[in-house]
Design an enzyme around this catalytic site. Structure first.
Site, PDB file in Angstrom:
ATOM      1  N   LYS A   1      -9.270  -8.280   5.795  1.00 40.64           N
ATOM      2  CA  LYS A   1      -8.038  -8.236   6.601  1.00 40.64           C
ATOM      3  C   LYS A   1      -8.241  -9.140   7.833  1.00 40.64           C
ATOM      4  O   LYS A   1      -9.105 -10.002   7.827  1.00 40.64           O
ATOM      5  CB  LYS A   1      -7.712  -6.796   6.991  1.00 40.64           C
ATOM      6  CG  LYS A   1      -7.338  -5.926   5.782  1.00 40.64           C
ATOM      7  CD  LYS A   1      -6.050  -6.384   5.147  1.00 40.64           C
ATOM      8  CE  LYS A   1      -5.687  -5.586   3.919  1.00 40.64           C
ATOM      9  NZ  LYS A   1      -4.521  -6.133   3.217  1.00 40.64           N
TER      10      LYS A   1
ATOM     11  N   LYS B   1       7.174  -5.429   9.795  1.00 39.69           N
ATOM     12  CA  LYS B   1       6.674  -6.807   9.725  1.00 39.69           C
ATOM     13  C   LYS B   1       6.879  -7.392   8.334  1.00 39.69           C
ATOM     14  O   LYS B   1       7.352  -8.521   8.192  1.00 39.69           O
ATOM     15  CB  LYS B   1       5.185  -6.807  10.115  1.00 39.69           C
ATOM     16  CG  LYS B   1       4.564  -8.187  10.197  1.00 39.69           C
ATOM     17  CD  LYS B   1       3.405  -8.217  11.163  1.00 39.69           C
ATOM     18  CE  LYS B   1       2.158  -7.539  10.634  1.00 39.69           C
ATOM     19  NZ  LYS B   1       1.486  -8.308   9.569  1.00 39.69           N
ATOM     20  N   SER B   2       6.548  -6.626   7.301  1.00 44.07           N
ATOM     21  CA  SER B   2       6.684  -7.145   5.932  1.00 44.07           C
ATOM     22  C   SER B   2       8.145  -7.462   5.612  1.00 44.07           C
ATOM     23  O   SER B   2       8.464  -8.495   5.027  1.00 44.07           O
ATOM     24  CB  SER B   2       6.169  -6.112   4.922  1.00 44.07           C
ATOM     25  OG  SER B   2       4.799  -5.905   5.098  1.00 44.07           O
TER      26      SER B   2
ATOM     27  N   ASP C   1      -3.004  -0.800   5.725  1.00 45.03           N
ATOM     28  CA  ASP C   1      -3.174  -1.259   7.109  1.00 45.03           C
ATOM     29  C   ASP C   1      -3.452  -0.108   8.078  1.00 45.03           C
ATOM     30  O   ASP C   1      -3.693  -0.348   9.265  1.00 45.03           O
ATOM     31  CB  ASP C   1      -1.905  -1.994   7.572  1.00 45.03           C
ATOM     32  CG  ASP C   1      -1.735  -3.317   6.836  1.00 45.03           C
ATOM     33  OD1 ASP C   1      -2.741  -3.912   6.421  1.00 45.03           O
ATOM     34  OD2 ASP C   1      -0.569  -3.756   6.673  1.00 45.03           O
TER      35      ASP C   1
ATOM     36  N   GLN D   1       0.852  -9.336  -1.172  1.00 45.23           N
ATOM     37  CA  GLN D   1       0.967 -10.758  -0.812  1.00 45.23           C
ATOM     38  C   GLN D   1       0.786 -11.628  -2.047  1.00 45.23           C
ATOM     39  O   GLN D   1       1.515 -12.604  -2.238  1.00 45.23           O
ATOM     40  CB  GLN D   1      -0.066 -11.117   0.256  1.00 45.23           C
ATOM     41  CG  GLN D   1       0.232 -10.445   1.593  1.00 45.23           C
ATOM     42  CD  GLN D   1      -0.791 -10.759   2.661  1.00 45.23           C
ATOM     43  OE1 GLN D   1      -1.794 -11.415   2.399  1.00 45.23           O
ATOM     44  NE2 GLN D   1      -0.556 -10.266   3.862  1.00 45.23           N
TER      45      GLN D   1
ATOM     46  N   ARG E   1      10.068 -11.298   4.978  1.00 43.23           N
ATOM     47  CA  ARG E   1      10.848 -11.543   3.763  1.00 43.23           C
ATOM     48  C   ARG E   1      12.311 -11.814   4.093  1.00 43.23           C
ATOM     49  O   ARG E   1      12.965 -12.600   3.417  1.00 43.23           O
ATOM     50  CB  ARG E   1      10.695 -10.361   2.801  1.00 43.23           C
ATOM     51  CG  ARG E   1       9.277 -10.329   2.174  1.00 43.23           C
ATOM     52  CD  ARG E   1       8.927  -8.953   1.683  1.00 43.23           C
ATOM     53  NE  ARG E   1       7.666  -8.897   0.944  1.00 43.23           N
ATOM     54  CZ  ARG E   1       6.456  -8.802   1.491  1.00 43.23           C
ATOM     55  NH1 ARG E   1       6.307  -8.792   2.816  1.00 43.23           N
ATOM     56  NH2 ARG E   1       5.367  -8.730   0.737  1.00 43.23           N
TER      57      ARG E   1
ATOM     58  N   GLY F   1      -1.485 -13.768   7.751  1.00 46.29           N
ATOM     59  CA  GLY F   1      -1.816 -13.901   6.334  1.00 46.29           C
ATOM     60  C   GLY F   1      -0.578 -13.797   5.459  1.00 46.29           C
ATOM     61  O   GLY F   1      -0.458 -14.493   4.441  1.00 46.29           O
TER      62      GLY F   1
ATOM     63  N   SER G   1      -2.493  -6.289  -4.246  1.00 45.47           N
ATOM     64  CA  SER G   1      -2.045  -7.094  -3.114  1.00 45.47           C
ATOM     65  C   SER G   1      -0.575  -7.457  -3.241  1.00 45.47           C
ATOM     66  O   SER G   1      -0.176  -8.192  -4.156  1.00 45.47           O
ATOM     67  CB  SER G   1      -2.881  -8.376  -3.008  1.00 45.47           C
ATOM     68  OG  SER G   1      -2.264  -9.271  -2.096  1.00 45.47           O
TER      69      SER G   1
HETATM   70  C1  S3P Z   1       1.525  -7.288   3.305  1.00 42.18           C
HETATM   71  C2  S3P Z   1       0.633  -6.884   2.341  1.00 42.18           C
HETATM   72  C3  S3P Z   1      -0.687  -6.314   2.661  1.00 42.18           C
HETATM   73  C4  S3P Z   1      -0.801  -5.871   4.109  1.00 42.18           C
HETATM   74  C5  S3P Z   1      -0.236  -6.893   5.048  1.00 42.18           C
HETATM   75  C6  S3P Z   1       1.236  -7.149   4.756  1.00 42.18           C
HETATM   76  C7  S3P Z   1       2.820  -7.850   2.893  1.00 42.18           C
HETATM   77  O1  S3P Z   1      -1.673  -7.307   2.419  1.00 42.18           O
HETATM   78  O2  S3P Z   1      -2.141  -5.609   4.445  1.00 42.18           O
HETATM   79  O3  S3P Z   1      -0.354  -6.456   6.401  1.00 42.18           O
HETATM   80  O4  S3P Z   1       3.742  -7.961   3.727  1.00 42.18           O
HETATM   81  O5  S3P Z   1       2.951  -8.194   1.689  1.00 42.18           O
HETATM   82  P1  S3P Z   1      -2.394  -7.482   0.982  1.00 42.18           P
HETATM   83  O6  S3P Z   1      -1.404  -8.076   0.056  1.00 42.18           O
HETATM   84  O7  S3P Z   1      -3.542  -8.419   1.262  1.00 42.18           O
HETATM   85  O8  S3P Z   1      -2.849  -6.111   0.591  1.00 42.18           O
END
Ligand code: S3P
Length: 429
Positions: free
Chosen positions: A336, A11-12, A309, A159, A16, A84, A157
């Protein structure tokens, strides 16, 4: 649980790949993209900003980018659904463009803190009007004259780090992020692969990432690796259910993501990493897991950010282990998709597992085998809560019911079929 399977794309990396190829000059191709709701929200947003994103086949997309600095003002509110990652990373991108964008999300996302990105992005020069100052729906107006930041996020984080870096793409000068605790580095890897100047050094106990602003990004052809965060549910299930022997093919094993393997191994899981190779700038491997009775751990020898996660499913594994396990230092789990400490504690207690909720974690008293089960779990729009209890249900004397399985669509659309194909007992009511 027996057999071989591939899990959907990471997913990450999927988010991107769409965001960054939409900023390249020219045509990129993405294969193995996760077609879950969260990533599709990112695809729709990049189209709204003017990029062309075409689906060629299952998981196979072409993207015609608009160049760094090329975001157009969208004509309508951008719906972020449950995601998020889409929200926080896109806020970063918008911050250094002279456009105004309204972002909205579902009930879960509307309760998640955006202050952690609003604070640095206001320093870049963006203006944000958010519900109660920190929640969605919000309106963000980027600046034509962005300031390069030197920022130390107060929490671990990826994110927040990525939002600051993405703001830095259309900003002259050097944008710097100093991480006390390293987090997933997919943004750094992909930007480097596309020709951006990204430097990473360790300095005074911090991982310091420096991005030289206003690069021209080259288009990419990327293969998204399988998502270790999705694989985690199958790994946990196979390690918990007696007689299991499961191999998961082509899973991403970026060292900043593989904490779950170390944590399960610390509980005496039998997991081997085979056929390691590189795919799309990320390390991947086949992960082979054979059932092994789990033992509790007093403390897992793992940095939480490398498996942030995966704690819900680890709590379920601990519920079937022999002895009590304590998991602490996890206050991030409270912000989360749901408050994962409170929601897991409630679901485990309701299904006969003794737990103690701590401000920053959970103590799980393992049953040394089957758990009683028999209750309905409230998932609060959280995909990973739903999948964790689907896994624990495999070890329940009486079936566990999940109030709402639909959030699973955000990250792992074929979870139920895949679990059933490996022999799990699951049915949709
Ligand atoms: C993610 C970062 C994580 C993770 C989320 C995906 C990302 O969040 O929990 O599912 O793709 O950068 P945080 O940055 O809040 O830790």
């Amino acid at each position: 649980m027996n057999g071989q399977a591939s899990v959907p794309g990471d997913k990450s990396v999927s988010h991107r790949s769409l965001m960054l190829s939409a900023l390249a000059v020219g045509r990129s191709e993405v294969r193995g993209l996760l077609e879950g709701e969260d990533v599709l929200a990112t695809a729709a947003a990049m189209r709204a900003f003017g990029a062309t994103v075409n689906r060629l086949d299952a998981g196979h997309y072409e993207v015609y980018g608009i160049g760094v600095g090329g975001l157009m003002p969208p004509s309508a509110v951008i719906e972020m659904g449950n995601s998020g990652t889409s929200t926080r990373l896109l806020m970063g991108l918008i911050a250094s463009h002279n456009i105004t964008v309204r972002l909205a999300g579902d009930a879960s996302l509307s309760g998640r803190p955006m202050g952690r990105v609003i604070t640095p992005l206001e320093q870049v020069g963006a203006v944000v009007e958010a519900c109660e100052g920190k929640y969605l729906p919000l309106t963000i107006t980027g600046t034509a004259d962005p300031m390069p930041l030197d920022y130390t996020p107060p929490m671990a984080s990826a994110q927040v780090k990525s939002a600051v870096m993405l703001a830095g793409l259309n900003t002259p000068g050097h944008t710097i992020v100093r991480e006390k605790t390293p987090t997933r580095d997919h943004t750094e890897r992909m930007l480097s692969a596309m020709g951006a100047d990204v430097r990473v050094v360790n300095e005074d106990g911090y991982r310091v990432v420096t991005l030289v602003g206003q690069p021209e990004l080259n288009p990419i052809n990327i293969h998204v690796p399988g998502d270790i965060s999705s694989a985690a549910f199958l790994l946990a299930a196979a390690t918990m259910v007696p007689g299991s022997n499961v191999k998961l093919l082509g899973v991403g094993i970026n060292p900043l993501r593989t904490g779950i393997v170390g944590a399960l191994r610390a509980m005496r899981a039998n997991i081997s990493i085979e056929n390691e190779r590189m795919l799309g700038g990320e390390p991947v491997a086949d992960i082979h897991v054979v059932y092994s009775p789990l033992q509790s751990v007093s403390e897992i020898p793992i940095e939480p950010s490398t498996m942030i996660d995966e704690f819900p499913v680890l709590f379920c594994a601990a519920a079937t282990a022999v002895g009590s396990s304590a998991f602490t230092g996890l206050s991030e789990l409270r912000v989360k998709e749901s408050d994962r400490i409170a929601v897991m504690a409630k679901g485990l207690l309701a299904n006969g597992v003794h737990v103690e909720e701590l401000p920053d974690g959970l103590v799980v008293h393992g049953q040394g085998g089957l758990v009683p089960g028999g209750s309905t779990v409230q998932t609060h729009l959280d995909h990973r809560i739903a999948m964790s209890f689907a896994v624990l249900g495999q070890m329940a004397e009486t079936p566990i019911t999940i109030d709402d399985a639909s959030p699973i669509q955000t990250s792992f659309p074929n979870f139920i079929e895949l679990m059933i194909s490996l022999g799990a007992g699951l049915s949709l009511g």
